[in-house]
Scaffold this motif. Structure first.
Motif, short mmCIF file in Angstrom:
data_model
loop_
_atom_site.label_atom_id
_atom_site.label_comp_id
_atom_site.label_asym_id
_atom_site.label_seq_id
_atom_site.Cartn_x
_atom_site.Cartn_y
_atom_site.Cartn_z
N SER A 185 0.85 -1.19 0.00
CA SER A 185 0.00 0.00 0.00
C SER A 185 0.88 1.23 0.00
O SER A 185 2.08 1.16 0.32
CB SER A 185 -0.91 0.03 1.24
N GLY A 186 0.28 2.37 -0.32
CA GLY A 186 1.03 3.62 -0.27
C GLY A 186 1.47 3.96 1.14
O GLY A 186 2.55 4.54 1.34
N VAL A 187 0.67 3.58 2.14
CA VAL A 187 1.03 3.84 3.53
C VAL A 187 2.27 3.04 3.91
O VAL A 187 3.21 3.58 4.52
CB VAL A 187 -0.14 3.51 4.48
N ALA A 188 2.29 1.76 3.57
CA ALA A 188 3.45 0.93 3.88
C ALA A 188 4.71 1.47 3.22
O ALA A 188 5.79 1.51 3.83
CB ALA A 188 3.19 -0.51 3.45
N THR A 189 4.58 1.89 1.97
CA THR A 189 5.73 2.46 1.26
C THR A 189 6.20 3.74 1.91
O THR A 189 7.41 3.98 2.08
CB THR A 189 5.36 2.73 -0.21
N SER A 190 5.25 4.60 2.30
CA SER A 190 5.59 5.86 2.96
C SER A 190 6.35 5.61 4.26
O SER A 190 7.35 6.28 4.56
CB SER A 190 4.32 6.66 3.24
N ILE A 191 5.89 4.62 5.04
CA ILE A 191 6.54 4.32 6.33
C ILE A 191 7.95 3.78 6.11
O ILE A 191 8.88 4.14 6.83
CB ILE A 191 5.68 3.32 7.13
N LYS A 192 8.11 2.90 5.12
CA LYS A 192 9.45 2.36 4.83
C LYS A 192 10.39 3.49 4.42
O LYS A 192 11.55 3.54 4.87
CB LYS A 192 9.38 1.31 3.73
N THR A 193 9.92 4.39 3.58
CA THR A 193 10.74 5.53 3.16
C THR A 193 11.12 6.38 4.36
O THR A 193 12.28 6.79 4.51
CB THR A 193 9.99 6.39 2.13
N LEU A 194 10.15 6.63 5.24
CA LEU A 194 10.42 7.44 6.43
C LEU A 194 11.44 6.76 7.33
O LEU A 194 12.39 7.39 7.81
CB LEU A 194 9.12 7.68 7.19
N ARG A 195 11.25 5.47 7.55
CA ARG A 195 12.18 4.74 8.41
C ARG A 195 13.60 4.81 7.84
O ARG A 195 14.57 5.08 8.58
CB ARG A 195 11.74 3.28 8.53
N ASP A 196 13.74 4.55 6.55
CA ASP A 196 15.07 4.56 5.92
C ASP A 196 15.74 5.92 6.08
O ASP A 196 16.94 6.02 6.39
CB ASP A 196 14.96 4.22 4.44
N GLN A 197 14.97 6.99 5.88
CA GLN A 197 15.54 8.33 5.95
C GLN A 197 15.91 8.73 7.38
O GLN A 197 16.95 9.35 7.61
CB GLN A 197 14.57 9.35 5.35
N LEU A 198 15.06 8.38 8.34
CA LEU A 198 15.36 8.70 9.74
C LEU A 198 16.60 7.95 10.22
O LEU A 198 17.45 8.51 10.93
CB LEU A 198 14.15 8.39 10.62
N GLU A 199 16.69 6.68 9.83
CA GLU A 199 17.87 5.89 10.23
C GLU A 199 19.12 6.41 9.54
O GLU A 199 20.22 6.41 10.13
CB GLU A 199 17.65 4.42 9.91
N LYS A 200 18.98 6.88 8.31
CA LYS A 200 20.11 7.44 7.58
C LYS A 200 20.68 8.66 8.31
O LYS A 200 21.88 8.93 8.24
CB LYS A 200 19.63 7.84 6.17
N GLN A 201 19.80 9.36 9.03
CA GLN A 201 20.23 10.55 9.78
C GLN A 201 20.65 10.21 11.21
O GLN A 201 20.83 11.11 12.04
CB GLN A 201 19.10 11.58 9.79
N GLY A 202 20.80 8.92 11.52
CA GLY A 202 21.35 8.51 12.80
C GLY A 202 20.34 8.24 13.90
O GLY A 202 20.72 8.05 15.06
N ASN A 203 19.05 8.19 13.56
CA ASN A 203 18.02 7.92 14.55
C ASN A 203 17.73 6.43 14.66
O ASN A 203 17.99 5.67 13.73
CB ASN A 203 16.73 8.67 14.17
N GLN A 204 17.15 6.03 15.79
CA GLN A 204 16.68 4.66 15.97
C GLN A 204 15.17 4.65 15.74
O GLN A 204 14.44 5.43 16.36
CB GLN A 204 16.99 4.16 17.38
N VAL A 205 14.71 3.77 14.84
CA VAL A 205 13.28 3.73 14.48
C VAL A 205 12.74 2.35 14.80
O VAL A 205 13.32 1.33 14.41
CB VAL A 205 13.07 4.05 12.98
N TYR A 206 11.61 2.33 15.50
CA TYR A 206 10.96 1.07 15.90
C TYR A 206 9.54 1.07 15.36
O TYR A 206 8.79 2.04 15.53
CB TYR A 206 10.96 0.94 17.42
N ILE A 207 9.17 -0.02 14.70
CA ILE A 207 7.85 -0.16 14.10
C ILE A 207 6.95 -1.00 15.01
O ILE A 207 7.29 -2.14 15.33
CB ILE A 207 7.93 -0.84 12.71
N PHE A 208 5.83 -0.44 15.43
CA PHE A 208 4.82 -1.15 16.21
C PHE A 208 3.64 -1.39 15.27
O PHE A 208 2.99 -0.43 14.83
CB PHE A 208 4.37 -0.32 17.41
N THR A 209 3.37 -2.64 14.94
CA THR A 209 2.36 -2.92 13.93
C THR A 209 1.60 -4.22 14.24
O THR A 209 1.80 -4.83 15.28
CB THR A 209 3.00 -2.97 12.52
#
Length: 392
Positions: free
Chosen positions: A15-39
């Motif tokens: 879905s577009g939502v799943a794609t958006s979340i994956k993009t967000l996670r990748d970008q936040l981690e690229k900037q040195g953040n820790q990202v955790y998905i609760f689903t």
């Protein structure tokens, strides 16, 4: 920063939502953040399979929308996990089960809670009892209830901003479109894909790529094919995706005797989608239900001309024929599709395309979201410093 993303929809769901979340996670981690998905749990994911920083909670299929899931437990478990992870911010991506769990977690950890409003629910009321139970007023009430006490709301487009403002949402709202990983859209060799699909290098291909749902109005694209074929006899409409409308669309193609010019691929792996955009001559969408239209941005990133339904968002996005055009009626849609199939290569504006792509890049998306988190933290701390402490 430790960030918890709470969502009912995540990969392997498409879905577009799943794609958006994956993009967000990748970008936040690229900037040195820790990202955790609760689903939610998913039938395609075995219970004991390890997924990095992903926590799944028991769920059941959503009523009348069975490929989506609703969590049925996990409130206190999610809180305990989030507490151990020392989350700094919660970012919800749904107004349903995991969204409410995310709000509960943020409130009890006393941290900011932001939310992305992905879906224009008034376009989806027909999924519940054919629209006889839920009405637009219920969407407004539900939205206001969920957005109450949020630290901030992300609107993927001006259309969403206008809707939320009209509803009366009081939380700060920022328009931040979901970005696209531009590196993935660097020109690949599409000759093999065309051959696999039965097309040669010169076949004019119209691409429809989305969830095959009734609100996407894919039937209108199929209806247009006879008139398109009058002017471009070898044109092909390739429909990529899966969903509840697939059987009806396939029956429509048979009834109209278009089997030689309309084909279905089924669901395509998200990592392979970019090849289909590059392979096509024109991307076509008859949908009028998009909150943003991530596929429009993906097609633009691939440099494929776009023909889509008019809206304030698409009219602004497609500011030049070198990018694409919008239409209000089937006749205009047909005219523009034919024009791009016959003359699309003649209309180019590399500088404008580069400017648009910089605005919709995944890097820009991640930077804007992170800035919103940081501002939300400051706002949250200031607000709670002014609040009396009743803990003693």
């Amino acid at each position: 920063m430790n960030i918890g993303i709470f969502t009912d929809t995540y990969f392997p769901q498409v879905s577009g939502v799943a794609t958006s979340i994956k993009t967000l996670r990748d970008q936040l981690e690229k900037q040195g953040n820790q990202v955790y998905i609760f689903t939610t749990t998913d039938p395609q994911v075995e219970r004991n399979v390890y997924e990095r920083n992903v926590f799944r909670f028991q769920s059941i299929p959503f009523v009348s929308f069975t490929e989506r899931r609703i969590a049925v437990r996990g409130l206190f478990q999610a809180y305990q996990i989030a507490k151990e992870l020392n989350l700094d911010v919660v970012h919800t991506q749904t107004e349903f089960s995991m969204g409410w769990i995310g709000k509960f977690v943020a409130r009890n950890l006393e941290i900011p809670c932001l939310h992305t409003y992905h879906t224009m629910y008034e376009d989806y009321l027909h999924y519940v009892a054919n629209g006889k139970i839920l009405k637009p007023v219920h969407v407004k009430q539900g939205t206001l209830a969920f957005c109450y006490h949020l630290t901030g709301v992300v609107a993927p487009s001006d259309r969403v901003l206008t809707t939320l403002t009209d509803y009366g949402v009081k939380a700060p709202i920022r328009v931040i479109p979901t970005g696209v990983n531009l590196h993935q859209y660097e020109q690949p060799d599409t000759a093999d894909l065309r051959r696999q699909l039965g097309f040669d290098d010169e076949t004019p291909v119209i691409l429809s790529l989305s969830r095959l749902a009734y609100e996407k109005n894919i039937s209108e694209s199929i209806n247009a094919m006879p008139k398109i074929l009058e002017q471009v006899p070898n044109a092909q409409l390739l429909i990529v995706g899966d969903g509840p409308a697939k059987e009806d669309l396939e029956e429509q193609v048979k009834t109209m005797a278009l089997d030689d010019h309309v084909s279905f691929t089924g669901e395509v792996d998200n990592n392979e989608v970019f090849r289909y955009y590059h392979m096509a001559n024109v991307f076509l969408s008859s949908s009028d239900s998009e909150s943003q239209g991530l596929t429009y941005i993906e097609a633009m990133a691939a440099g494929t001309k776009i023909v889509v339904m008019t809206s304030p968002y698409t009219d602004e996005l497609l500011s030049s024929r070198a990018l694409g055009v919008t239409f209000k009626d089937p006749e205009t849609m047909i005219t523009n599709v034919v024009d791009y199939l016959l003359h699309g290569d003649e209309e180019q504006d590399p500088d404008l395309l580069a400017q648009k792509l910089s605005e919709i890049s995944a890097d820009t998306f991640g930077q804007h979201i992170l800035a919103f988190y940081q501002d939300a933290q400051t706002s949250y701390e200031r607000t709670h410093e002014d609040s009396p402490d009743f803990s003693n």
